[in-house]
Design a protein around this motif. Structure first.
Motif, PDB file in Angstrom:
ATOM      1  N   ASP A   8       0.818  -1.218   0.000  1.00  0.00           N
ATOM      2  CA  ASP A   8       0.000   0.000   0.000  1.00  0.00           C
ATOM      3  C   ASP A   8       0.851   1.268   0.000  1.00  0.00           C
ATOM      4  O   ASP A   8       0.522   2.256   0.655  1.00  0.00           O
ATOM      5  CB  ASP A   8      -0.962   0.012   1.197  1.00  0.00           C
ATOM      6  CG  ASP A   8      -1.927  -1.164   1.179  1.00  0.00           C
ATOM      7  OD1 ASP A   8      -2.327  -1.581   0.078  1.00  0.00           O
ATOM      8  OD2 ASP A   8      -2.265  -1.657   2.260  1.00  0.00           O
ATOM      9  N   GLY A   9       1.972   1.225  -0.737  1.00  0.00           N
ATOM     10  CA  GLY A   9       2.823   2.404  -0.850  1.00  0.00           C
ATOM     11  C   GLY A   9       3.707   2.666   0.347  1.00  0.00           C
ATOM     12  O   GLY A   9       4.376   3.691   0.418  1.00  0.00           O
ATOM     13  N   ILE A  10       3.724   1.745   1.305  1.00  0.00           N
ATOM     14  CA  ILE A  10       4.550   1.924   2.498  1.00  0.00           C
ATOM     15  C   ILE A  10       5.638   0.857   2.504  1.00  0.00           C
ATOM     16  O   ILE A  10       5.363  -0.344   2.447  1.00  0.00           O
ATOM     17  CB  ILE A  10       3.714   1.832   3.788  1.00  0.00           C
ATOM     18  CG1 ILE A  10       2.680   2.957   3.803  1.00  0.00           C
ATOM     19  CG2 ILE A  10       4.610   1.902   5.021  1.00  0.00           C
ATOM     20  CD1 ILE A  10       1.701   2.894   4.941  1.00  0.00           C
ATOM     21  N   LEU A  26       6.522   5.915   0.168  1.00  0.00           N
ATOM     22  CA  LEU A  26       7.320   6.138  -1.028  1.00  0.00           C
ATOM     23  C   LEU A  26       6.605   7.064  -1.997  1.00  0.00           C
ATOM     24  O   LEU A  26       5.369   7.050  -2.092  1.00  0.00           O
ATOM     25  CB  LEU A  26       7.612   4.808  -1.724  1.00  0.00           C
ATOM     26  CG  LEU A  26       8.385   3.781  -0.909  1.00  0.00           C
ATOM     27  CD1 LEU A  26       8.638   2.533  -1.759  1.00  0.00           C
ATOM     28  CD2 LEU A  26       9.704   4.351  -0.427  1.00  0.00           C
ATOM     29  N   PRO A  27       7.376   7.836  -2.764  1.00  0.00           N
ATOM     30  CA  PRO A  27       6.767   8.674  -3.815  1.00  0.00           C
ATOM     31  C   PRO A  27       6.085   7.795  -4.865  1.00  0.00           C
ATOM     32  O   PRO A  27       6.556   6.687  -5.163  1.00  0.00           O
ATOM     33  CB  PRO A  27       7.971   9.410  -4.428  1.00  0.00           C
ATOM     34  CG  PRO A  27       9.057   9.303  -3.416  1.00  0.00           C
ATOM     35  CD  PRO A  27       8.810   8.024  -2.668  1.00  0.00           C
ATOM     36  N   LYS A  35       6.848  -1.497  -9.091  1.00  0.00           N
ATOM     37  CA  LYS A  35       5.841  -2.444  -9.584  1.00  0.00           C
ATOM     38  C   LYS A  35       6.175  -2.930 -10.981  1.00  0.00           C
ATOM     39  O   LYS A  35       5.966  -4.089 -11.317  1.00  0.00           O
ATOM     40  CB  LYS A  35       4.458  -1.802  -9.548  1.00  0.00           C
ATOM     41  CG  LYS A  35       3.889  -1.694  -8.152  1.00  0.00           C
ATOM     42  CD  LYS A  35       2.517  -1.075  -8.150  1.00  0.00           C
ATOM     43  CE  LYS A  35       1.968  -0.989  -6.739  1.00  0.00           C
ATOM     44  NZ  LYS A  35       0.657  -0.335  -6.699  1.00  0.00           N
ATOM     45  N   GLU A  36       6.716  -2.043 -11.816  1.00  0.00           N
ATOM     46  CA  GLU A  36       7.092  -2.435 -13.173  1.00  0.00           C
ATOM     47  C   GLU A  36       8.259  -3.414 -13.181  1.00  0.00           C
ATOM     48  O   GLU A  36       8.347  -4.271 -14.045  1.00  0.00           O
ATOM     49  CB  GLU A  36       7.452  -1.195 -14.005  1.00  0.00           C
ATOM     50  CG  GLU A  36       6.259  -0.348 -14.368  1.00  0.00           C
ATOM     51  CD  GLU A  36       6.642   0.959 -15.065  1.00  0.00           C
ATOM     52  OE1 GLU A  36       7.847   1.188 -15.311  1.00  0.00           O
ATOM     53  OE2 GLU A  36       5.730   1.745 -15.354  1.00  0.00           O
ATOM     54  N   LEU A  37       9.165  -3.285 -12.215  1.00  0.00           N
ATOM     55  CA  LEU A  37      10.352  -4.129 -12.167  1.00  0.00           C
ATOM     56  C   LEU A  37      10.169  -5.391 -11.346  1.00  0.00           C
ATOM     57  O   LEU A  37      10.971  -6.305 -11.426  1.00  0.00           O
ATOM     58  CB  LEU A  37      11.536  -3.331 -11.594  1.00  0.00           C
ATOM     59  CG  LEU A  37      12.012  -2.155 -12.442  1.00  0.00           C
ATOM     60  CD1 LEU A  37      13.061  -1.355 -11.695  1.00  0.00           C
ATOM     61  CD2 LEU A  37      12.549  -2.647 -13.774  1.00  0.00           C
ATOM     62  N   SER A  38       9.119  -5.425 -10.524  1.00  0.00           N
ATOM     63  CA  SER A  38       8.940  -6.537  -9.609  1.00  0.00           C
ATOM     64  C   SER A  38       8.659  -7.828 -10.361  1.00  0.00           C
ATOM     65  O   SER A  38       7.873  -7.865 -11.297  1.00  0.00           O
ATOM     66  CB  SER A  38       7.790  -6.246  -8.644  1.00  0.00           C
ATOM     67  OG  SER A  38       7.609  -7.333  -7.767  1.00  0.00           O
ATOM     68  N   ASN A  39       9.300  -8.898  -9.921  1.00  0.00           N
ATOM     69  CA  ASN A  39       9.072 -10.201 -10.548  1.00  0.00           C
ATOM     70  C   ASN A  39       8.367 -11.163  -9.597  1.00  0.00           C
ATOM     71  O   ASN A  39       8.468 -12.352  -9.730  1.00  0.00           O
ATOM     72  CB  ASN A  39      10.392 -10.795 -11.032  1.00  0.00           C
ATOM     73  CG  ASN A  39      11.355 -11.083  -9.877  1.00  0.00           C
ATOM     74  OD1 ASN A  39      11.131 -10.665  -8.753  1.00  0.00           O
ATOM     75  ND2 ASN A  39      12.421 -11.810 -10.172  1.00  0.00           N
TER      76      ASN A  39
END
Length: 142
Positions: A8-10, A26-27, A35-39
């Motif tokens: 949740d952004g924390i 987080l900004p 999220k784009e890099l997470s695997n």
């Protein structure tokens, strides 16, 4: 740090040195990039090739390999360290007039006095220019 988790952004991290639990918002731009890099779907930011959280030793080994690649390409200098990046972060915060107490909280320092060591590299002219601009702005508003 151990057990870094994003939900949740924390970002929640338990420091390996003192076991202090740090929660950071987080900004949005950083959350999107993560999220784009997470695997994985576990909420971990840094994972190994198996999608599992890094061990401290595994992360350090991969970090130094990655760092060496950047150095070989001339993209970074040889003296980049985790602590140096942390120091730069704290110095930039101080230059933006963030208090030592708030920086201590962000870094997980138990005692804000520990944070004072980050003040030695602060660009005092940058801070003084901000202060003068406040007075100049107030003068122009009259």
């Amino acid at each position: 740090a151990t057990g870094a988790n994003l939900k949740d952004g924390i970002l929640t991290i338990r420091t390996s040195k003192t076991g202090t639990l740090i929660k950071s918002i987080l900004p949005r731009k950083l959350i999107t990039a993560i999220k784009e890099l997470s695997n994985n779907d576990l909420g971990y930011i840094c994972t190994n090739t198996y999608g599992q959280p890094w061990t401290s030793d595994g992360f350090n080994a991969s970090f130094f390999k990655f760092k060496k690649g950047l150095q070989d390409k001339g993209l970074i200098g040889e003296n980049i360290t985790f602590h140096g990046l942390r120091h730069t972060y704290a110095t930039h915060l101080r230059e933006e007039n963030v208090t030592n107490e708030d920086i201590a909280t962000a870094l997980g320092h138990a005692d804000p006095k520990t944070t004072n060591m980050y003040n030695k590299n602060v660009d005092t002219l940058k801070i003084q220019n901000k202060i003068v601009s406040i007075f100049d702005r107030e003068e122009n508003e009259k």
